[in-house]
Design a protein around this motif. Structure first.
Motif, short mmCIF file in Angstrom:
data_model
loop_
_atom_site.label_atom_id
_atom_site.label_comp_id
_atom_site.label_asym_id
_atom_site.label_seq_id
_atom_site.Cartn_x
_atom_site.Cartn_y
_atom_site.Cartn_z
N ASP A 80 0.82 -1.33 -0.03
CA ASP A 80 0.17 0.02 -0.32
C ASP A 80 0.70 1.46 0.25
O ASP A 80 0.51 2.29 -0.85
N SER A 82 3.57 1.24 -1.10
CA SER A 82 4.69 1.63 -2.26
C SER A 82 4.05 2.29 -3.42
O SER A 82 4.08 2.89 -3.97
N ASN A 83 2.35 2.00 -3.53
CA ASN A 83 1.77 1.97 -4.43
C ASN A 83 1.32 3.72 -3.97
O ASN A 83 1.11 4.45 -4.95
N GLU A 84 1.05 3.91 -2.95
CA GLU A 84 0.55 5.37 -2.07
C GLU A 84 2.06 6.28 -2.92
O GLU A 84 1.82 7.77 -2.77
N LYS A 86 4.26 6.03 -4.79
CA LYS A 86 4.74 6.15 -6.65
C LYS A 86 3.30 7.15 -6.96
O LYS A 86 3.82 7.99 -7.54
#
Length: 151
Positions: A80, A82-84, A86
């Motif tokens: 979560d 990492s995606n946020e 990025k």
């Protein structure tokens, strides 16, 4: 040369350009991509570590401020985060043509030491990285963002 019969270009590359033929009914579409020869980012489009660090800090502090370490939850948290991170870096900062790589490490706070290292081959004039470390009573988290410029 079957591609000459009714098609506008062969489905392979020509020198530095690539052509792809897409057949849609009776029509043929040709998409041609050519090099842009943009070898370095403009000054206002460079990845600045201070700005990226601020984004990492905001995302990590808002996401982890009330969390207590649980090994089974940490895997989902890293994905979560990492995606946020990025998404926030891409949305908030003007750094086009950069490949953004995000790595997040979460561990239990148990008075231990940790060393995190990364190694990469890149252009020191245009590529860069930023990191932030978050700590509370039960966990630590290290967020790293690497930006590699597409030439």
């Amino acid at each position: 040369r079957d591609w000459l019969k009714g098609q506008t270009a062969p489905p392979h590359s020509f020198g530095n350009s690539s052509a792809i033929v897409g057949i849609m009914g009776d029509q043929h579409q040709v998409h041609v991509w050519e090099n842009t020869y943009i070898m370095q980012p403009k000054d206002n489009e460079k990845m600045l570590p201070s700005k990226v660090t601020a984004v990492i800090k905001n995302v990590m502090e808002s996401y982890l401020q009330d969390k207590e370490y649980a090994a089974e939850d940490a895997k989902a948290w890293t994905l979560d985060l990492s995606n946020e991170i990025k998404a926030s870096v891409k949305q908030d900062l003007n750094i086009p043509r950069y490949k953004i790589i995000v790595q997040v490490i979460i561990g239990e706070q148990a008075s231990q030491g940790i060393r995190v290292a990364s190694k990469c081959l890149w252009d020191v004039n245009s590529d860069n990285w930023a990191s932030h470390t978050f700590q509370n009573q039960s966990l630590f988290a290290v967020g790293m963002v690497f930006g590699c410029y597409y030439e």
